[in-house]
Design an enzyme around this catalytic site. Structure first.
Site, PDB file in Angstrom:
ATOM      1  N   LYS A  22     -52.308  12.870  15.725  1.00 21.49           N
ATOM      2  CA  LYS A  22     -51.631  12.308  14.770  1.00 21.49           C
ATOM      3  C   LYS A  22     -50.263  13.432  15.348  1.00 21.49           C
ATOM      4  CE  LYS A  22     -51.423  12.987  10.244  1.00 21.49           C
ATOM      5  NZ  LYS A  22     -50.425  13.860   9.709  1.00 21.49           N
ATOM      6  N   ASN A  23     -50.474  14.666  14.553  1.00 18.74           N
ATOM      7  CA  ASN A  23     -49.209  15.704  14.238  1.00 18.74           C
ATOM      8  C   ASN A  23     -48.039  15.788  15.387  1.00 18.74           C
ATOM      9  OD1 ASN A  23     -49.787  15.000  11.574  1.00 18.74           O
ATOM     10  ND2 ASN A  23     -50.778  17.103  11.203  1.00 18.74           N
ATOM     11  N   ARG A  92     -43.647  11.782   6.277  1.00 23.40           N
ATOM     12  CA  ARG A  92     -43.592  12.829   5.923  1.00 23.40           C
ATOM     13  C   ARG A  92     -42.757  12.541   7.575  1.00 23.40           C
ATOM     14  NH1 ARG A  92     -41.655  16.397   2.814  1.00 23.40           N
ATOM     15  NH2 ARG A  92     -40.495  18.697   3.974  1.00 23.40           N
ATOM     16  N   CYS A 116     -47.484  12.993   1.851  1.00 24.42           N
ATOM     17  CA  CYS A 116     -48.424  13.352   1.391  1.00 24.42           C
ATOM     18  C   CYS A 116     -47.885  14.139   0.223  1.00 24.42           C
ATOM     19  CB  CYS A 116     -49.923  13.757   2.110  1.00 24.42           C
ATOM     20  SG  CYS A 116     -51.116  12.767   2.852  1.00 24.42           S
ATOM     21  N   ARG A 121     -42.928  20.795  -0.044  1.00 21.09           N
ATOM     22  CA  ARG A 121     -42.501  20.266   0.937  1.00 21.09           C
ATOM     23  C   ARG A 121     -41.146  20.231   1.371  1.00 21.09           C
ATOM     24  NH1 ARG A 121     -46.536  16.161   3.460  1.00 21.09           N
ATOM     25  NH2 ARG A 121     -46.434  17.795   5.284  1.00 21.09           N
ATOM     26  N   PRO A 122     -40.645  21.884   0.660  1.00 25.66           N
ATOM     27  CA  PRO A 122     -38.950  21.962   0.780  1.00 25.66           C
ATOM     28  C   PRO A 122     -38.666  21.847   2.852  1.00 25.66           C
ATOM     29  CG  PRO A 122     -40.305  24.114   0.859  1.00 25.66           C
ATOM     30  CD  PRO A 122     -41.084  23.217   0.412  1.00 25.66           C
ATOM     31  N   ILE A 123     -37.166  21.624   2.843  1.00 25.80           N
ATOM     32  CA  ILE A 123     -36.934  21.640   4.344  1.00 25.80           C
ATOM     33  C   ILE A 123     -35.487  22.702   4.436  1.00 25.80           C
ATOM     34  CG2 ILE A 123     -37.910  19.178   4.926  1.00 25.80           C
ATOM     35  CD1 ILE A 123     -34.906  17.839   4.552  1.00 25.80           C
ATOM     36  N   ASP A 304     -55.627  21.839   6.295  1.00 23.29           N
ATOM     37  CA  ASP A 304     -55.382  20.057   7.041  1.00 23.29           C
ATOM     38  C   ASP A 304     -57.682  20.157   7.543  1.00 23.29           C
ATOM     39  OD1 ASP A 304     -53.480  20.164   7.051  1.00 23.29           O
ATOM     40  OD2 ASP A 304     -52.810  19.403   9.357  1.00 23.29           O
ATOM     41  N   ILE A 326     -51.432  27.406   1.914  1.00 24.47           N
ATOM     42  CA  ILE A 326     -50.304  26.937   2.565  1.00 24.47           C
ATOM     43  C   ILE A 326     -49.246  25.902   1.378  1.00 24.47           C
ATOM     44  CG2 ILE A 326     -49.700  25.553   4.540  1.00 24.47           C
ATOM     45  CD1 ILE A 326     -50.621  27.988   5.662  1.00 24.47           C
ATOM     46  N   ARG A 396     -53.389   6.111   7.202  1.00 19.33           N
ATOM     47  CA  ARG A 396     -52.750   6.490   7.841  1.00 19.33           C
ATOM     48  C   ARG A 396     -52.833   8.312   9.395  1.00 19.33           C
ATOM     49  NH1 ARG A 396     -49.546  10.532   4.467  1.00 19.33           N
ATOM     50  NH2 ARG A 396     -49.247  11.132   6.208  1.00 19.33           N
TER      51      ARG A 396
HETATM   52  C1  EPZ Z   1     -47.535  20.151   9.404  1.00 16.14           C
HETATM   53  O1  EPZ Z   1     -46.222  19.884   7.980  1.00 16.14           O
HETATM   54  C2  EPZ Z   1     -48.388  19.034   9.084  1.00 16.14           C
HETATM   55  N1  EPZ Z   1     -47.348  17.662   9.145  1.00 16.14           N
HETATM   56  C3  EPZ Z   1     -49.533  18.704   8.034  1.00 16.14           C
HETATM   57  O2  EPZ Z   1     -50.516  18.393   8.629  1.00 16.14           O
HETATM   58  C4  EPZ Z   1     -50.067  20.662   8.155  1.00 16.14           C
HETATM   59  O3  EPZ Z   1     -51.030  20.364   6.988  1.00 16.14           O
HETATM   60  C5  EPZ Z   1     -48.921  21.461   7.921  1.00 16.14           C
HETATM   61  O4  EPZ Z   1     -48.033  21.942   9.506  1.00 16.14           O
HETATM   62  C6  EPZ Z   1     -49.362  22.907   9.006  1.00 16.14           C
HETATM   63  O5  EPZ Z   1     -50.312  23.152   9.222  1.00 16.14           O
HETATM   64  C7  EPZ Z   1     -47.111  16.971  10.463  1.00 16.14           C
HETATM   65  O6  EPZ Z   1     -47.274  17.714  11.771  1.00 16.14           O
HETATM   66  C8  EPZ Z   1     -46.481  16.292  10.710  1.00 16.14           C
HETATM   67  P1  EPZ Z   1     -45.240  23.431   7.836  1.00 16.14           P
HETATM   68  P2  EPZ Z   1     -45.556  20.440   8.318  1.00 16.14           P
HETATM   69  O7  EPZ Z   1     -43.574  23.172   7.723  1.00 16.14           O
HETATM   70  O8  EPZ Z   1     -44.345  20.668   9.092  1.00 16.14           O
HETATM   71  C9  EPZ Z   1     -43.213  26.133   4.466  1.00 16.14           C
HETATM   72  C10 EPZ Z   1     -51.754  16.458   7.557  1.00 16.14           C
HETATM   73  O9  EPZ Z   1     -52.703  16.312   6.564  1.00 16.14           O
HETATM   74  N2  EPZ Z   1     -41.900  25.510   4.096  1.00 16.14           N
HETATM   75  O10 EPZ Z   1     -45.522  24.427   8.470  1.00 16.14           O
HETATM   76  O11 EPZ Z   1     -44.675  20.217   7.355  1.00 16.14           O
HETATM   77  C11 EPZ Z   1     -44.158  25.130   3.443  1.00 16.14           C
HETATM   78  O12 EPZ Z   1     -44.139  24.528   1.637  1.00 16.14           O
HETATM   79  C12 EPZ Z   1     -50.540  17.170   7.393  1.00 16.14           C
HETATM   80  O13 EPZ Z   1     -52.360  15.976   8.602  1.00 16.14           O
HETATM   81  C13 EPZ Z   1     -40.391  26.132   3.764  1.00 16.14           C
HETATM   82  O14 EPZ Z   1     -40.834  26.247   2.554  1.00 16.14           O
HETATM   83  O15 EPZ Z   1     -46.005  22.008   7.205  1.00 16.14           O
HETATM   84  C14 EPZ Z   1     -45.470  25.134   3.834  1.00 16.14           C
HETATM   85  O16 EPZ Z   1     -45.980  26.499   2.859  1.00 16.14           O
HETATM   86  C15 EPZ Z   1     -50.211  17.535   5.932  1.00 16.14           C
HETATM   87  N3  EPZ Z   1     -39.547  25.542   4.391  1.00 16.14           N
HETATM   88  C16 EPZ Z   1     -45.392  26.140   5.270  1.00 16.14           C
HETATM   89  O17 EPZ Z   1     -43.830  25.813   5.112  1.00 16.14           O
HETATM   90  C17 EPZ Z   1     -39.811  24.736   4.997  1.00 16.14           C
HETATM   91  O18 EPZ Z   1     -38.745  24.169   5.679  1.00 16.14           O
HETATM   92  C18 EPZ Z   1     -46.114  25.148   6.386  1.00 16.14           C
HETATM   93  O19 EPZ Z   1     -45.410  23.981   5.985  1.00 16.14           O
HETATM   94  C19 EPZ Z   1     -41.034  23.930   5.513  1.00 16.14           C
HETATM   95  C20 EPZ Z   1     -41.716  24.176   5.066  1.00 16.14           C
END
Ligand code: EPZ
Length: 417
Positions: A22-23, A92, A116, A121-123, A304, A326, A396
Site C-alpha cells: 500500500k505505502n 494521507r 489515520c 501528522r505535520p507536513i 505500523d 513515531i 483501506r
Molecule cells: C508513512 O507515513 C506511512 N504512510 C505510515 O503508515 C507510517 O506509519 C509512517 O510512514 C512511518 O513509517 C504512508 O506511507 C502513506 P513520516 P508518513 O513522515 O510519511 C514526523 C500505515 O499504517 N514528521 O515518516 O506520514 C511525524 O510527525 C501508515 O500504513 C514531521 O515532524 O510518516 C512522525 O513523527 C500510518 N514533519 C515522523 O516524522 C513532517 O513534515 C515520521 O513521519 C513529516 C513528518
C-alpha cells in the site's frame, strides 16, 4: 455500516499470498503523472486507498485503466486543477500530488490531506523541501497554494527522517534544474521502490535506501513498466497472526529481508519460523516469552506493526513493553484489547502488556487501519464472537482480508448492519 464478525479460537493453517505494498503504491500512482508517456504499474493492491487516488487522477483528467492488479496511467491530457477536500481527505497519501503536480507544472493547490488519526501528522518538512527547491507557499484555511516560477536543485536536510517528505521532495525535484541532495532521508523500501519507478521513467536518482539521496534534474520523463514491492506491513500482520494462532501458516510472495526487525523480535519471544527466499512459515509457540520493542524508522521496528504485535504480546509470559517513538496517538487499540481481556497499561508513550491473558470476544471499534488489524488478530485468538465496527479503516489497507483469512481456516464474515 459494515462490521467484521469473527468466531475465534481456531487454529489456522495454509498459505497467505501477500499483495503489493500500500505505502509504495500510493506514492507510485501520483509519481506516474510526472511522465509524458504511458506508465504501467503492476502488483497494485485492490484496496480503497487506491480507489481514492484513481478518483483524483480522474478529476485531473488523466487516463486511468485498471485491470485486476495493474494500473495504466497516461497523464499527457491532464489539467492542473485544484484537488478538493472531499478527495484529498480520504487518505494521507493524497499529499504526494503536492510533489508530483509541483514537479510537473510548477504549481499545485490542494487541501490538507486526511488519513489515520495517529498523531498530529505535520507536513512542515515537505513544505520546507518545496521552499528550498524555489517554491512559495500560501496557506489559508488548510488550503495550500504552492507555486514556483522555476524549480531548482537544493541541499535539503530533514530534521526527522520522514517517509512522506523524502518521497514528496524526490517528486518535486526530479525535473528541477540542477542537483538536489536530501540528507537524513528516510530509508524505507517503499522509497527505493518509488526511486526505481522514477529512474525507469528516465530520472537520475542515486542513494535511495540510504540517508543521502542525490537527484540530478532531467527535462522530461518517459513511459515504463514497474512492479510494486510486496507489502511488508501486510506480511508482518499475517506473520504475527500465525504466531498467535497458526500451525504452519505460510506467508508467501514476500521479501523476508524487509521484515528482519519483526522476525528477530518474534524469535526472541520464542517463535520458530522457517525463512525462505520469498516466504516465511510460522506456527504458534508453546510458551512465548515477554519482549521489549521500540518503534523506529526503517530498518528499525516498524510503528505500523506495533499495533498488530500488541495482540501477540497478550499471549507472552511476563511483562512486555512497547515504546512508540513515531506517533503520539498510536495506542487507540489498547482499550479495546483490554475489553477483550488483555491486561495493558499505558504510560506516556509506553504500553506495558502483562501476559498471558485469555481473550474473550466482544464488540470493539477499529479506530484506525493498524488498530483494526490488531483487533482482527485478537478476535481470531479470542473465544467466542468478536464484532469489529468501523471496518472501512481496515479495508483501506488490507486487500481481500476476509478471503485471505477464510482460506487459512478462519471463521470471519463481513456484514452490513
Ligand atoms: C508513512 O507515513 C506511512 N504512510 C505510515 O503508515 C507510517 O506509519 C509512517 O510512514 C512511518 O513509517 C504512508 O506511507 C502513506 P513520516 P508518513 O513522515 O510519511 C514526523 C500505515 O499504517 N514528521 O515518516 O506520514 C511525524 O510527525 C501508515 O500504513 C514531521 O515532524 O510518516 C512522525 O513523527 C500510518 N514533519 C515522523 O516524522 C513532517 O513534515 C515520521 O513521519 C513529516 C513528518
Amino acid at each position: 455500516m459494515k462490521i467484521l464478525e469473527i468466531e475465534g479460537g481456531k487454529t489456522l493453517s495454509g498459505t497467505v499470498r501477500i499483495s503489493g505494498a500500500k505505502n509504495s503504491a500510493v506514492a507510485l500512482i501520483p509519481a506516474a503523472i510526472l511522465s509524458d508517456e504511458k506508465v504501467t504499474i503492476c502488483n497494485v493492491p485492490e484496496i480503497t486507498d487506491i480507489d481514492a487516488l484513481c478518483e483524483i487522477l480522474n478529476h485531473l483528467g488523466a487516463q486511468v485503466k485498471r485491470a485486476s492488479e495493474s494500473i495504466v496511467i497516461e497523464a499527457n491530457g491532464m489539467k492542473n486543477k485544484a484537488i478538493p477536500a472531499s478527495m484529498s481527505k480520504k487518505l494521507r497519501a493524497s499529499y504526494y500530488f503536492m510533489g508530483a503536480l509541483l514537479g510537473k507544472y510548477g504549481k499545485v493547490k490542494m487541501r490538507f490531506p486526511g488519513g489515520c488519526s495517529i498523531g498530529t501528522r505535520p507536513i512542515n518538512l515537505h513544505l520546507k523541501g518545496f521552499e528550498a527547491l524555489g517554491a512559495k507557499i500560501l496557506e489559508e484555511d488548510n488550503c495550500y497554494l504552492i507555486e514556483a516560477e522555476k524549480l531548482h536543485g537544493a541541499n535539503i536536510y530533514l530534521d526527522t527522517a520522514s517517509v512522506g517528505a523524502t518521497i514528496n521532495i524526490m517528486l518535486a525535484a526530479v525535473k528541477a534544474k540542477g542537483k538536489t541532495v536530501i540528507d537524513n532521508a528516510a530509508k524505507e523500501p517503499e522509497i527505493v521502490n518509488v526511486a526505481t519507478l522514477l529512474n525507469n521513467m528516465g530520472a537520475k536518482i542515486t542513494g535511495a535506501g540510504t540517508s543521502t539521496i542525490k537527484i540530478q534534474g532531467v527535462s522530461s520523463l518517459g513511459g515504463c513498466f514497474h512492479e510494486v514491492i510486496p507489502d511488508r506491513i501486510e506480511a508482518g500482520t499475517y506473520l504475527i497472526l500465525g504466531a498467535c494462532c497458526g500451525n504452519h501458516v505460510k506467508i508467501d510472495n514476500i521479501i523476508p529481508g524487509h521484515l528482519e526487525a519483526l522476525t528477530s523480535k518474534l524469535e526472541e519471544a520464542g517463535v520458530e519460523m522457517e525463512i525462505g527466499a520469498d516466504f516465511i512459515i510460522v506456527s504458534k509457540p508453546e510458551h512465548p516469552k515477554a519482549i521489549q520493542v521500540r518503534t523506529q524508522p526503517y530498518p528499525g521496528f516498524a510503528t505500523d506493526l506495533q499495533q498488530p504485535l500488541t495482540a501477540f504480546l497478550t499471549l507472552c509470559d511476563g511483562k512486555s513493553k512497547i515504546d512508540e517513538t513515531i506517533w503520539e496517538n498510536r495506542f487507540m487499540h489498547v482499550p479495546y484489547l483490554n475489553q477483550l481481556g488483555a491486561d495493558i497499561r499505558i504510560k506516556n508513550q509506553t504500553a506495558t502488556i502483562k501476559g498471558p491473558t485469555e481473550l474473550v470476544g466482544t464488540t470493539v471499534v477499529a479506530t484506525d487501519l493498524r488498530a483494526g488489524a490488531s483487533l482482527v488478530i485478537a478476535g481470531l485468538m479470542a473465544e467466542g464472537i468478536t464484532k469489529i465496527t468501523n471496518v472501512e479503516h481496515i479495508l483501506r489497507g488490507y486487500e481481500q482480508i476476509v478471503e485471505k483469512l477464510t482460506n487459512i481456516g478462519a471463521n470471519i464474515k463481513e456484514r452490513e448492519i
